[in-house]
Design a protein around this motif. Structure first.
Motif, mmCIF file in Angstrom:
data_model
loop_
_atom_site.group_PDB
_atom_site.id
_atom_site.type_symbol
_atom_site.label_atom_id
_atom_site.label_comp_id
_atom_site.label_asym_id
_atom_site.label_seq_id
_atom_site.Cartn_x
_atom_site.Cartn_y
_atom_site.Cartn_z
ATOM 1 N N GLU A 32 0.857 -1.179 0.000
ATOM 2 C CA GLU A 32 0.000 0.000 0.000
ATOM 3 C C GLU A 32 0.900 1.237 0.000
ATOM 4 O OE1 GLU A 32 -2.816 1.580 3.336
ATOM 5 O OE2 GLU A 32 -3.828 -0.015 2.213
ATOM 6 N N PRO A 42 -9.879 7.084 -11.024
ATOM 7 C CA PRO A 42 -9.896 5.751 -10.425
ATOM 8 C C PRO A 42 -9.617 4.642 -11.435
ATOM 9 C CG PRO A 42 -12.112 6.605 -10.596
ATOM 10 C CD PRO A 42 -11.184 7.719 -11.002
ATOM 11 N N ARG A 64 -1.097 -2.847 -13.208
ATOM 12 C CA ARG A 64 -2.361 -3.536 -13.522
ATOM 13 C C ARG A 64 -2.123 -4.801 -14.341
ATOM 14 N NH1 ARG A 64 -6.889 -0.975 -11.758
ATOM 15 N NH2 ARG A 64 -6.791 1.275 -11.507
ATOM 16 N N TYR A 69 -4.703 -7.422 -8.155
ATOM 17 C CA TYR A 69 -5.641 -6.415 -7.656
ATOM 18 C C TYR A 69 -4.909 -5.094 -7.511
ATOM 19 C CZ TYR A 69 -8.805 -4.164 -4.281
ATOM 20 O OH TYR A 69 -9.633 -3.299 -3.631
ATOM 21 N N VAL A 70 -5.484 -4.034 -8.067
ATOM 22 C CA VAL A 70 -4.964 -2.667 -7.902
ATOM 23 C C VAL A 70 -6.147 -1.787 -7.521
ATOM 24 C CG1 VAL A 70 -3.855 -0.693 -9.021
ATOM 25 C CG2 VAL A 70 -3.133 -3.003 -9.611
ATOM 26 N N ASP A 71 -6.047 -1.117 -6.393
ATOM 27 C CA ASP A 71 -7.116 -0.244 -5.911
ATOM 28 C C ASP A 71 -6.556 1.155 -5.722
ATOM 29 O OD1 ASP A 71 -9.730 0.371 -4.855
ATOM 30 O OD2 ASP A 71 -8.795 0.409 -2.875
ATOM 31 N N ILE A 72 -7.230 2.146 -6.301
ATOM 32 C CA ILE A 72 -6.812 3.547 -6.196
ATOM 33 C C ILE A 72 -7.922 4.311 -5.490
ATOM 34 C CG2 ILE A 72 -6.212 5.627 -7.476
ATOM 35 C CD1 ILE A 72 -5.374 3.757 -9.798
ATOM 36 N N ARG A 73 -7.560 4.978 -4.393
ATOM 37 C CA ARG A 73 -8.540 5.761 -3.636
ATOM 38 C C ARG A 73 -7.971 7.136 -3.336
ATOM 39 N NH1 ARG A 73 -12.704 2.240 -1.046
ATOM 40 N NH2 ARG A 73 -12.212 0.202 -1.872
ATOM 41 N N THR A 80 -4.276 6.751 -1.966
ATOM 42 C CA THR A 80 -3.750 5.484 -1.490
ATOM 43 C C THR A 80 -3.922 4.472 -2.609
ATOM 44 O OG1 THR A 80 -4.380 5.992 0.787
ATOM 45 C CG2 THR A 80 -3.950 3.680 0.264
ATOM 46 N N VAL A 81 -2.839 3.781 -2.941
ATOM 47 C CA VAL A 81 -2.884 2.742 -3.978
ATOM 48 C C VAL A 81 -2.459 1.433 -3.343
ATOM 49 C CG1 VAL A 81 -1.979 1.966 -6.196
ATOM 50 C CG2 VAL A 81 -2.387 4.392 -5.823
ATOM 51 N N ARG A 82 -3.307 0.427 -3.476
ATOM 52 C CA ARG A 82 -3.023 -0.899 -2.929
ATOM 53 C C ARG A 82 -2.791 -1.862 -4.087
ATOM 54 N NH1 ARG A 82 -6.591 -3.516 1.709
ATOM 55 N NH2 ARG A 82 -5.492 -1.844 2.810
ATOM 56 N N GLN A 84 -1.865 -5.885 -5.021
ATOM 57 C CA GLN A 84 -1.847 -7.240 -4.478
ATOM 58 C C GLN A 84 -1.337 -8.189 -5.553
ATOM 59 O OE1 GLN A 84 -5.458 -8.570 -2.682
ATOM 60 N NE2 GLN A 84 -4.839 -10.702 -2.721
#
Length: 86
Positions: A32, A42, A64, A69-73, A80-82, A84
Motif C-alpha cells: 500500500e 480511479p 495492472r 488487484y490494484v485499488d486507487i482511492r 492510497t494505492v493498494r 496485491q
C-alpha cells in the motif's frame, strides 16, 4: 515482477508521503503506497501511457498487468494505492 510494479507505481505517484506498507507471505504479497497528491482517475492504468521517452515508465499500467488487484482511492490528503500480487 511485483517489486518492479511497486517501483513503477511509486514513480507514477511521486511525490510519496513516505508511507509504504508491505505484508503477506510469498507468493501472495500486498503493498500500500500513499501519495501526497490525488490520482484523479480511479481507472488510471487501464490504458498504456503514450511513449514520450521522458516519463518514468509505464507506472500504473504495468502494475495492472502484473498484479491481481490494484485499488486507487483519493481523499483530502492525497491518494492510497493498494497492489496485491497473488
Amino acid at each position: 515482477m511485483f517489486a518492479t510494479a511497486v517501483a513503477e507505481t511509486a514513480a507514477a505517484l511521486a511525490p510519496l508521503d513516505g508511507t509504504a506498507l508491505l505484508w503477506g507471505e510469498a507468493p501472495a504479497c500486498v503493498c500500500e503506497l500513499r501519495s501526497a497528491r490525488p490520482v484523479g482517475d480511479p481507472l488510471a492504468g487501464f490504458v498504456p501511457p503514450a511513449s514520450t521517452g521522458a516519463e518514468p515508465g509505464p507506472g500504473l499500467w504495468y502494475a495492472r498487468q502484473v498484479c491481481a488487484y490494484v485499488d486507487i482511492r483519493d481523499d483530502a490528503g492525497g491518494a492510497t494505492v493498494r497492489l496485491q500480487y497473488a
